[in-house]
Write a protein that holds these residues in place. Structure first.
Motif, PDB file in Angstrom:
ATOM      1  N   UNK A 134       4.472   7.412   3.028  1.00 31.75           N
ATOM      2  CA  UNK A 134       4.398   5.945   3.119  1.00 31.75           C
ATOM      3  C   UNK A 134       5.775   5.319   3.311  1.00 31.75           C
ATOM      4  N   UNK A 135       6.687   6.073   3.916  1.00 33.59           N
ATOM      5  CA  UNK A 135       8.049   5.592   4.188  1.00 33.59           C
ATOM      6  C   UNK A 135       8.000   4.334   5.058  1.00 33.59           C
ATOM      7  N   UNK A 136       8.996   3.499   4.954  1.00 33.95           N
ATOM      8  CA  UNK A 136       8.930   2.204   5.657  1.00 33.95           C
ATOM      9  C   UNK A 136       9.028   2.337   7.164  1.00 33.95           C
ATOM     10  N   UNK A 195       0.834  -1.197   0.000  1.00 29.89           N
ATOM     11  CA  UNK A 195       0.000   0.000   0.000  1.00 29.89           C
ATOM     12  C   UNK A 195       0.866   1.242   0.000  1.00 29.89           C
ATOM     13  N   UNK A 196       0.612   2.215  -0.878  1.00 28.87           N
ATOM     14  CA  UNK A 196      -0.367   2.208  -1.963  1.00 28.87           C
ATOM     15  C   UNK A 196      -0.086   1.078  -2.965  1.00 28.87           C
ATOM     16  N   UNK A 244       1.191   1.151   6.226  1.00 26.74           N
ATOM     17  CA  UNK A 244       0.547   2.406   6.586  1.00 26.74           C
ATOM     18  C   UNK A 244      -0.571   2.768   5.618  1.00 26.74           C
ATOM     19  N   UNK A 261      11.408   3.077   0.221  1.00 28.30           N
ATOM     20  CA  UNK A 261      10.121   3.564  -0.258  1.00 28.30           C
ATOM     21  C   UNK A 261      10.328   4.891  -0.983  1.00 28.30           C
ATOM     22  N   UNK A 281       4.536  -1.827   9.821  1.00 26.64           N
ATOM     23  CA  UNK A 281       4.716  -0.601   9.046  1.00 26.64           C
ATOM     24  C   UNK A 281       3.937  -0.592   7.728  1.00 26.64           C
TER      25      UNK A 281
END
Lengths: 138, 382
Positions: free
Chosen positions: B253-255, A37-38, A96, B248, A94
């Protein structure tokens, strides 16, 4: 100006079809079972192109958040201040997703348990959103 | 055995335009003037330049434009891109090109400009039609860049106990340093009370934590160490460079919000330099958002993880502190130059040419750019 809405395409369709049916759907690799995700067209863990949406629990926890005080997001200037939360889903470390939260921003804490809600925008788009978990089984 | 890159190249010329919060000359002309200034500073002629490097975004003229502008017949190397958090990353690129013989004398520059009428909102990164990750961000009103960082900073504060007063100690020190920097657009002293009264732009990020768009151009000339010894200025040798990013492509949306891109740039920088963080006399630490300093100090090993807030609260970063930071006032006070201003100041300090800003001890320094998604670093000595 209205807020921008997602452009539904072949890469993300399962997420938005799920939301329209009040189900939280996240893409997952059909080979190595990694959650993505995304959504992407290939799995970042094993490069398999066999990725598809699967319903998840609808539970989450606050990983972080911010409270917006500035203009700039189309469709949101009249809502200031408002919170956006980074939600960690329990399905994978993680993993998210981002959303708004139905509570006073002052009450938000890291790790706070959340549950998904659904905000219908129009016949095509329903947005997954979040509220503090009630503790009731879903 | 010494790393083969170590001390093979040196900075021999720098240029820095005035900074302005209001539109001045075009980015093109600002760049041409700054490149001329850097070439003159080095005691070179434009015809000595055979490498050009820039990011070429936000109205900045491209390396191809500057080959023409300098009247060059052509160059044997040009490059750029996002690698390395812009300013230091561009210098790292130039040094790698010189060290590997692609060119002999390269000029790297960064030019930025205040939005002109019709340019739209500087901070809104959203396209008119959504796609990709934006589909999952902007419908929630999370599309302004500072919100991405505000969520990082919030977590840093809660997990590691960073306080308003600790960040205030950083920002007020930068404003004090900026009183000695004629380039600084925020060159007046600030009290802690003023900092604490500053409104949020995206809580917990305050307006004074953010740099501001300015018209600015900075340029750095890199050549071989051999050539540098024959030029006008005292050479500033490049011990090592590094760039890095994480797994990432998106900050939201970073890990892992507790492991920035700097973590990856830090893996090679000290081993290749043959020095460690304890050997640096002062730090040129990127501060486009002031709390980025927390991540950079920790990831590059200047303080243990989670201790950067305390370091600032104790005044370690002051001019007379244990490890002075950004004697020019940082991007926080000078304006948004994507750390090319840090590169210029580092060079002037190591030459002993920083005037009222000159630190007592300035033989080694560390310069970095970026922090969260893009990271780059350069270790310098005189």
């Amino acid at each position: 100006m209205d807020r921008p809405l997602p452009v539904i395409d072949d890469i993300n369709r399962d997420c938005w079809e799920g939301a329209r049916n009040n189900r939280l759907v996240i893409y997952r690799c059909g080979e190595c079972r990694y959650w993505i995700h995304p959504p992407l067209e290939a799995c970042p863990q094993c490069q398999s192109e066999r990725v598809a949406g699967e319903e998840v629990s609808g539970k989450g926890a606050v990983y972080s958040w911010s409270v917006m005080y500035s203009k700039g997001n189309p469709g949101f200037d009249h809502k200031l201040p408002y919170a956006t939360v980074i939600v960690e889903l329990p399905e994978q470390e993680h993993l998210f997703t981002i959303g708004n939260i139905d509570c006073d921003p002052k009450d938000i804490e890291i790790g706070m348990p959340l549950e998904v809600t659904f905000e219908k925008i129009n016949d095509e788009v329903t947005l997954p959103q979040w509220r503090p978990a009630t503790g009731a089984a879903r | 055995m010494s790393h083969p890159f170590r001390d093979r190249t040196a900075i021999v010329g720098v240029g820095h335009s005035p900074c302005s919060k209001t539109p001045t000359i075009s980015p093109y002309l600002n760049t041409v003037r700054t490149l001329k200034q850097a070439i003159a500073d080095a005691g070179l002629e434009p015809s000595d330049i055979d490498g050009v490097c820039a990011l070429a975004t936000g109205g900045e003229p491209s390396p191809l434009d500057m080959v023409q502008a300098l009247g060059l017949p052509g160059v044997t190397w040009y490059g750029g891109g996002l690698g390395g958090g812009v300013g230091p990353g561009l210098v790292a690129n130039a040094a790698m090109a010189v060290a590997s013989g692609l060119c002999t004398t390269a000029i790297a520059y960064r030019t930025m400009a205040v939005p002109r009428p019709g340019d739209g909102t500087y901070n809104f990164f959203g396209p008119a039609k959504l796609g990709g990750a934006a589909n999952f961000i902007q419908p929630y009103g999370h599309g302004v860049f500072m919100q991405y960082f505000a969520a990082w900073y919030q977590r840093k504060r809660k997990v590691f106990g960073v306080t308003d007063e600790q960040m205030g100690a950083y920002v007020t020190a930068m404003r004090d340093n900026a009183t000695r920097n004629p380039h600084a657009v925020l060159g007046k002293p600030m009290t802690m009370d003023e900092y604490l009264a500053c409104p949020y732009v995206a809580e917990p990020l305050r307006r004074f934590d953010c740099d501001m768009p300015v018209d600015v151009s900075g340029a750095v000339i890199v050549t071989t160490a051999e050539r540098a010894r024959d030029l006008r200025q005292k050479p500033v040798y490049i011990s090592s460079v590094s760039t890095g990013t994480g797994p990432r492509p998106h900050m939201a949306f970073w890990h892992d919000y507790d492991q920035s891109a700097a973590h990856f740039a830090a893996k090679t920088i000290w081993k290749n330099a043959g020095m460690g963080p304890e050997d640096m006399d002062f730090g040129m630490i990127y501060d486009g958002f002031a709390p980025l300093v927390l991540y950079n100090l920790e990831e590059y090993g200047f303080v243990p993880k989670g201790e950067a807030g305390r370091f600032l609260g104790d005044g370690g970063h002051l001019r007379d502190g244990a490890f002075p930071l950004n004697p020019h006032g940082g991007n926080n006070s000078e304006g948004r130059s994507h750390a090319i201003g840090h590169m210029v100041e580092a060079t002037q300090q190591l030459r002993g040419q920083a005037g009222a800003r000159q630190l007592k001890k300035a033989n080694t320094t560390f310069v970095n750019g970026g922090a969260i998604m893009l990271a780059g670093a350069v270790v310098l000595h005189n």
